[in-house]
Structure formats: C-alpha cells, structure tokens
Design a protein around this motif. Structure first.
Motif, PDB file in Angstrom:
ATOM      1  N   LYS A  94       0.872  -1.180   0.000  1.00 51.46           N
ATOM      2  CA  LYS A  94       0.000   0.000   0.000  1.00 51.46           C
ATOM      3  C   LYS A  94       0.907   1.227   0.000  1.00 51.46           C
ATOM      4  O   LYS A  94       1.616   1.481   0.971  1.00 51.46           O
ATOM      5  CB  LYS A  94      -0.908   0.016   1.237  1.00 51.46           C
ATOM      6  CG  LYS A  94      -1.879  -1.163   1.326  1.00 51.46           C
ATOM      7  CD  LYS A  94      -3.013  -1.046   0.322  1.00 51.46           C
ATOM      8  CE  LYS A  94      -3.973  -2.228   0.421  1.00 51.46           C
ATOM      9  NZ  LYS A  94      -4.884  -2.112   1.570  1.00 51.46           N
ATOM     10  N   ARG A  95       0.900   1.949  -1.105  1.00 53.51           N
ATOM     11  CA  ARG A  95       1.818   3.070  -1.289  1.00 53.51           C
ATOM     12  C   ARG A  95       1.058   4.339  -1.664  1.00 53.51           C
ATOM     13  O   ARG A  95      -0.061   4.288  -2.166  1.00 53.51           O
ATOM     14  CB  ARG A  95       2.819   2.736  -2.401  1.00 53.51           C
ATOM     15  CG  ARG A  95       3.555   1.415  -2.236  1.00 53.51           C
ATOM     16  CD  ARG A  95       4.656   1.460  -1.227  1.00 53.51           C
ATOM     17  NE  ARG A  95       5.732   2.358  -1.618  1.00 53.51           N
ATOM     18  CZ  ARG A  95       7.014   2.167  -1.319  1.00 53.51           C
ATOM     19  NH1 ARG A  95       7.376   1.097  -0.630  1.00 53.51           N
ATOM     20  NH2 ARG A  95       7.931   3.033  -1.685  1.00 53.51           N
ATOM     21  N   GLN A  96       1.716   5.492  -1.443  1.00 49.28           N
ATOM     22  CA  GLN A  96       1.103   6.763  -1.809  1.00 49.28           C
ATOM     23  C   GLN A  96       1.116   6.911  -3.331  1.00 49.28           C
ATOM     24  O   GLN A  96       2.151   6.734  -3.972  1.00 49.28           O
ATOM     25  CB  GLN A  96       1.865   7.913  -1.148  1.00 49.28           C
ATOM     26  CG  GLN A  96       1.086   9.211  -1.162  1.00 49.28           C
ATOM     27  CD  GLN A  96       1.698  10.263  -0.260  1.00 49.28           C
ATOM     28  OE1 GLN A  96       2.520  11.039  -0.718  1.00 49.28           O
ATOM     29  NE2 GLN A  96       1.318  10.271   1.000  1.00 49.28           N
ATOM     30  N   ILE A  97      -0.047   7.258  -3.912  1.00 45.63           N
ATOM     31  CA  ILE A  97      -0.214   7.114  -5.363  1.00 45.63           C
ATOM     32  C   ILE A  97       0.094   8.381  -6.162  1.00 45.63           C
ATOM     33  O   ILE A  97       0.046   8.357  -7.400  1.00 45.63           O
ATOM     34  CB  ILE A  97      -1.623   6.614  -5.721  1.00 45.63           C
ATOM     35  CG1 ILE A  97      -2.702   7.593  -5.253  1.00 45.63           C
ATOM     36  CG2 ILE A  97      -1.848   5.232  -5.133  1.00 45.63           C
ATOM     37  CD1 ILE A  97      -4.107   7.209  -5.701  1.00 45.63           C
ATOM     38  N   GLY A  98       0.433   9.479  -5.498  1.00 46.01           N
ATOM     39  CA  GLY A  98       0.829  10.670  -6.241  1.00 46.01           C
ATOM     40  C   GLY A  98      -0.212  11.113  -7.256  1.00 46.01           C
ATOM     41  O   GLY A  98      -1.419  10.990  -7.043  1.00 46.01           O
ATOM     42  N   SER A  99       0.260  11.597  -8.395  1.00 46.69           N
ATOM     43  CA  SER A  99      -0.628  12.220  -9.374  1.00 46.69           C
ATOM     44  C   SER A  99      -1.508  11.244 -10.153  1.00 46.69           C
ATOM     45  O   SER A  99      -2.337  11.683 -10.961  1.00 46.69           O
ATOM     46  CB  SER A  99       0.193  13.053 -10.361  1.00 46.69           C
ATOM     47  OG  SER A  99       0.726  14.192  -9.719  1.00 46.69           O
ATOM     48  N   THR A 100      -1.357   9.939  -9.926  1.00 50.17           N
ATOM     49  CA  THR A 100      -2.304   9.006 -10.563  1.00 50.17           C
ATOM     50  C   THR A 100      -3.708   9.189 -10.002  1.00 50.17           C
ATOM     51  O   THR A 100      -4.679   8.658 -10.548  1.00 50.17           O
ATOM     52  CB  THR A 100      -1.868   7.535 -10.387  1.00 50.17           C
ATOM     53  OG1 THR A 100      -1.732   7.238  -8.998  1.00 50.17           O
ATOM     54  CG2 THR A 100      -0.555   7.256 -11.120  1.00 50.17           C
ATOM     55  N   LEU A 201      -3.338  15.851  -4.577  1.00 52.91           N
ATOM     56  CA  LEU A 201      -2.024  15.525  -5.133  1.00 52.91           C
ATOM     57  C   LEU A 201      -1.607  14.090  -4.828  1.00 52.91           C
ATOM     58  O   LEU A 201      -0.448  13.722  -5.034  1.00 52.91           O
ATOM     59  CB  LEU A 201      -0.974  16.510  -4.593  1.00 52.91           C
ATOM     60  CG  LEU A 201      -1.315  17.999  -4.746  1.00 52.91           C
ATOM     61  CD1 LEU A 201      -0.159  18.863  -4.278  1.00 52.91           C
ATOM     62  CD2 LEU A 201      -1.683  18.334  -6.185  1.00 52.91           C
ATOM     63  N   GLY A 202      -2.551  13.288  -4.334  1.00 51.50           N
ATOM     64  CA  GLY A 202      -2.258  11.870  -4.158  1.00 51.50           C
ATOM     65  C   GLY A 202      -1.867  11.453  -2.769  1.00 51.50           C
ATOM     66  O   GLY A 202      -1.186  10.433  -2.594  1.00 51.50           O
ATOM     67  N   ALA A 203      -2.285  12.206  -1.747  1.00 54.46           N
ATOM     68  CA  ALA A 203      -2.009  11.824  -0.359  1.00 54.46           C
ATOM     69  C   ALA A 203      -2.958  10.703   0.056  1.00 54.46           C
ATOM     70  O   ALA A 203      -3.823  10.863   0.919  1.00 54.46           O
ATOM     71  CB  ALA A 203      -2.154  13.027   0.563  1.00 54.46           C
ATOM     72  N   LEU A 204      -2.797   9.563  -0.593  1.00 57.42           N
ATOM     73  CA  LEU A 204      -3.662   8.402  -0.365  1.00 57.42           C
ATOM     74  C   LEU A 204      -2.849   7.148  -0.631  1.00 57.42           C
ATOM     75  O   LEU A 204      -2.177   7.040  -1.661  1.00 57.42           O
ATOM     76  CB  LEU A 204      -4.864   8.447  -1.319  1.00 57.42           C
ATOM     77  CG  LEU A 204      -5.837   7.270  -1.258  1.00 57.42           C
ATOM     78  CD1 LEU A 204      -6.652   7.309   0.028  1.00 57.42           C
ATOM     79  CD2 LEU A 204      -6.768   7.266  -2.461  1.00 57.42           C
ATOM     80  N   ASP A 205      -2.904   6.194   0.293  1.00 53.14           N
ATOM     81  CA  ASP A 205      -2.201   4.921   0.122  1.00 53.14           C
ATOM     82  C   ASP A 205      -3.168   3.872  -0.404  1.00 53.14           C
ATOM     83  O   ASP A 205      -4.263   3.699   0.144  1.00 53.14           O
ATOM     84  CB  ASP A 205      -1.630   4.437   1.452  1.00 53.14           C
ATOM     85  CG  ASP A 205      -0.495   5.316   1.956  1.00 53.14           C
ATOM     86  OD1 ASP A 205      -0.050   6.194   1.192  1.00 53.14           O
ATOM     87  OD2 ASP A 205      -0.063   5.128   3.106  1.00 53.14           O
ATOM     88  N   GLY A 290       2.519   9.124 -12.112  1.00 52.18           N
ATOM     89  CA  GLY A 290       2.435   9.520 -10.707  1.00 52.18           C
ATOM     90  C   GLY A 290       3.804   9.399 -10.055  1.00 52.18           C
ATOM     91  O   GLY A 290       4.534   8.444 -10.320  1.00 52.18           O
ATOM     92  N   THR A 291       4.144  10.384  -9.231  1.00 56.33           N
ATOM     93  CA  THR A 291       5.387  10.362  -8.459  1.00 56.33           C
ATOM     94  C   THR A 291       5.040  10.836  -7.056  1.00 56.33           C
ATOM     95  O   THR A 291       4.536  11.940  -6.888  1.00 56.33           O
ATOM     96  CB  THR A 291       6.459  11.291  -9.077  1.00 56.33           C
ATOM     97  OG1 THR A 291       6.591  10.988 -10.475  1.00 56.33           O
ATOM     98  CG2 THR A 291       7.797  11.101  -8.382  1.00 56.33           C
ATOM     99  N   SER A 292       5.287  10.002  -6.061  1.00 56.25           N
ATOM    100  CA  SER A 292       4.897  10.378  -4.703  1.00 56.25           C
ATOM    101  C   SER A 292       5.914  11.342  -4.101  1.00 56.25           C
ATOM    102  O   SER A 292       6.961  11.634  -4.689  1.00 56.25           O
ATOM    103  CB  SER A 292       4.754   9.134  -3.821  1.00 56.25           C
ATOM    104  OG  SER A 292       6.022   8.552  -3.580  1.00 56.25           O
ATOM    105  N   ASP A 293       5.622  11.836  -2.912  1.00 57.18           N
ATOM    106  CA  ASP A 293       6.452  12.814  -2.221  1.00 57.18           C
ATOM    107  C   ASP A 293       7.896  12.321  -2.118  1.00 57.18           C
ATOM    108  O   ASP A 293       8.146  11.159  -1.783  1.00 57.18           O
ATOM    109  CB  ASP A 293       5.861  13.058  -0.825  1.00 57.18           C
ATOM    110  CG  ASP A 293       6.454  14.290  -0.166  1.00 57.18           C
ATOM    111  OD1 ASP A 293       6.743  15.261  -0.880  1.00 57.18           O
ATOM    112  OD2 ASP A 293       6.621  14.266   1.066  1.00 57.18           O
ATOM    113  N   GLN A 294       8.845  13.204  -2.434  1.00 54.29           N
ATOM    114  CA  GLN A 294      10.277  12.901  -2.401  1.00 54.29           C
ATOM    115  C   GLN A 294      10.655  11.752  -3.341  1.00 54.29           C
ATOM    116  O   GLN A 294      11.658  11.064  -3.125  1.00 54.29           O
ATOM    117  CB  GLN A 294      10.744  12.599  -0.974  1.00 54.29           C
ATOM    118  CG  GLN A 294      10.566  13.774  -0.031  1.00 54.29           C
ATOM    119  CD  GLN A 294      11.038  13.487   1.387  1.00 54.29           C
ATOM    120  OE1 GLN A 294      11.861  12.604   1.618  1.00 54.29           O
ATOM    121  NE2 GLN A 294      10.507  14.232   2.349  1.00 54.29           N
ATOM    122  N   SER A 295       9.842  11.557  -4.379  1.00 57.09           N
ATOM    123  CA  SER A 295      10.120  10.542  -5.421  1.00 57.09           C
ATOM    124  C   SER A 295      10.330   9.144  -4.849  1.00 57.09           C
ATOM    125  O   SER A 295      11.198   8.390  -5.295  1.00 57.09           O
ATOM    126  CB  SER A 295      11.343  10.957  -6.263  1.00 57.09           C
ATOM    127  OG  SER A 295      11.116  12.187  -6.898  1.00 57.09           O
TER     128      SER A 295
END
Length: 349
Positions: A94-100, A201-205, A290-295
């Motif tokens: 379960k990861r942060q999905i960023g711009s997806t 901005l994708g703050a969702l896991d 999509g690229t999550s925070d701090q890549s």
C-alpha cells in the motif's frame, strides 16, 4: 506471485492450505503470452535502471494487466525476484499514489452527477498562481508544481496533461473534498480516504491492483468491474464448485468518462508520459503518471480499449527512488505494451 495470490484466495474460500491434495482445478484468465511480455519488460526495465543509477540493488517493481470489460487478470508480476522477496507489490503493498489520483479528481469536475458545483470542460480556465490553504489550525499549506514554476491561467486539458499541482488543488476547492471522497470510494480506490487538501495531489495509500482496477472503470466507460484472479473451480470429478461472477457497477457518466479518456490520451501524446511514444509504442492509449512525495514511488497506469495495465517502482524501505513515473514507470509500460499488442485485437476508443 500470481499463483501464491490464487492459493491464498482458495484457502480463504475453502479453508484448506493443502490445496494440491484436494485435486481441485482452478481456472484463471492469466494469458501466458502476456505474462511472458510482462516478465520480459520488467527484466528489461530493471536492467536499464541498473545502467542509469549504477545499481538496482533492492529496487522493487509491480505490474498487473486486467481486461477492463471482464475483470480478468491477464498478467501479474509482483516483484523483481520471487526467490529473494515474496512480498507482492501488486496486491500487498500500500503506497502513496501521487498524481495518478488526478484523473478521478478531474472526472469529479467533468461529471455533473459527481459534484454539486458545475460541470467543467477541457477548455475550462484554471488558475496556476501561488496559493495558500488552511490545512490545520494555525497551519497553512502552499502547494507547488513539480518544476516550481507558475503559468497563470491554463485550460483544464493542459493542466492534467502536464500534471500541474496548483490547478488540481484549485479544482478540489471548487468540487469540494466530500464530493472527491465519494468518487474515490465509488471507484474502490481505498476504504479510508483522508479529508485533507493534499488529497488532490495523491495523499492516499492504496495497492497497485486497486489503482489499476479503478483505471479499468475509465477504460470501461465508467463501469467498475472488480478484478478476478480466477474464473472457476472444479473438483476431482470436474464438477464446477465455484465461480467468480462479473460484478459491475456504474460509477461515472459514460460521456464524462469519454472526455477524460480523450484528455488522458494527451498525457501520452504530449504530456508527462510522452516517453511512451519515444520508447516506440504507437497504439491508441490513455493514462497517467504519478510520483509520490520525495520521489519514493514511480507510477504509471495506462489503458487501451482492450487492456488496463498498472506499473509501480520503488524501494520497500520507502527511501527515495530519485526518478519520476514518467521517466521510469511509463517506459516499462511501453515495453510491455509493445509486446502485448501483438496478442490483442486492434481497437480504438
């Protein structure tokens, strides 16, 4: 990875961990040609990253391909090497999905049935100027674009194709967090949705499987179909004892979904996923990087009329990968689709 997932599903259904001893036959939708395409593409991508970064030590990967109108899983690669790491990055991570996440935000604005504000269009003008929001008591949040530049007023289509952050936050302020949360829940992206401005901005896991299935609903004209890891189970006497039925639910208007798909085609043709074209895939396709925070995570989920495929790359210890979804995940998707298209009937949206 796929066999382990199916085994886990069967154990949950029938309660027997020693399934081979039961004589069951489990039928799935996995396509061996597409599976081979996926494994080859993953290997090629990791080799290229090794050259680029000097080492791919412990870089992990997930790839899953689903038939959007049936929910059948067609290909599944849960990691870089099952022998060294059995953790499945398709279903378990379960990861942060960023711009997806942004296509679902823009769909909320484009579909009048999903919001109570007003219906947006691809040429709706959105401000890309410095913005301050109250994120908590006595705390303000100032979102930035990836390149830290501002472009003034931009059309909605341009904002999504280039994955601009500030226009996305502007859209969230107009449609409202509750409306966006309802959209995400209806697409089964996650069970718990944080009601924060950074959601834009994708703050969702969530898992790669759930994210890819959500994009499958876009490929399927706004009808969500749950992914199916098996189609039927036969006992020793070859009598069918279980099936996985197609469970479908309309989650968005077909016309609005078509408009969104048209914009997401632009993401590939001239936006953040243009590396797909430069890597040699020329077929009709739509998708989002999509690229999550701090890549920490690099994502790309893309679809054709026949197949939706999600790709993720990252480290299990959550350190920075240092590369974006457009430069890492999208080329892997292109490599897979160049091979897979030979086994798919030609079709356009």
């Amino acid at each position: 990875y796929f066999v382990t997932t199916v085994h886990r599903t069967m154990t949950a259904m029938f309660g027997s961990p020693s399934l081979p001893a039961t004589g069951m036959r489990i039928l799935t939708g996995l396509d061996l040609e597409l599976q081979e395409c996926a494994e080859t593409a993953v290997h090629t991508a990791l080799e290229r990253l090794k050259e680029r970064k000097g080492s791919t030590d412990s870089i992990e990967v997930g790839l899953v391909a689903i038939e959007p109108f049936s929910g059948k899983v067609r290909a599944w690669v849960g990691g870089s090497d099952y022998r060294t790491n059995q953790f499945d990055h398709v279903s378990q991570a379960k990861r942060q999905i960023g711009s997806t996440i942004k296509p679902f935000l823009y769909l909320t604005a484009l579909d009048g049935s999903l919001n109570s504000y007003r219906v947006a269009t691809p040429i709706s003008i959105i401000s890309d100027e410095p913005l301050q929001l109250q994120s908590a008591p006595q705390r303000t949040w100032e979102p930035e674009n990836f390149d830290r530049e501002f472009r003034g007023d931009v059309p909605l289509r341009y904002a999504l194709e280039r994955s601009l952050n500030i226009p996305a936050v502007q859209i969230l302020t107009r449609v409202g967090v509750p409306a966006f949360k309802r959209t995400l829940l209806s697409f089964n992206l996650a069970e718990k949705i944080p009601e924060v401005p950074a959601l834009a901005l994708g703050a969702l896991d969530t898992s790669l499987l759930d994210l890819t299935a959500a994009f499958g609903a876009l490929a399927n004209g706004g009808v969500y179909i749950a992914p199916r890891t098996f189609t039927a189970v036969l006992n020793e006497e070859q009598v069918q004892i279980a099936t996985s039925e197609i469970r479908e639910q309309r989650v968005a208007d077909e016309a609005a979904t078509f408009v969104l798909t048209d914009i997401l085609r632009g993401v590939i043709d001239r936006g953040t996923a243009s590396s797909i074209r430069s890597n040699g895939y020329s077929g009709p396709a739509a998708g989002k990087t999509g690229t999550s925070d701090q890549s920490r995570d690099a994502w790309f989920v893309g679809y054709t009329p026949a197949l939706v495929t999600g790709v993720w790359l990252g480290y299990d210890d959550n350190r920075s990968l240092g590369i974006t979804g457009g430069s890492a995940a999208a080329p892997l998707w292109a490599e897979f689709m160049k091979c897979a298209s030979a086994y798919l009937a030609p079709a356009d949206f």
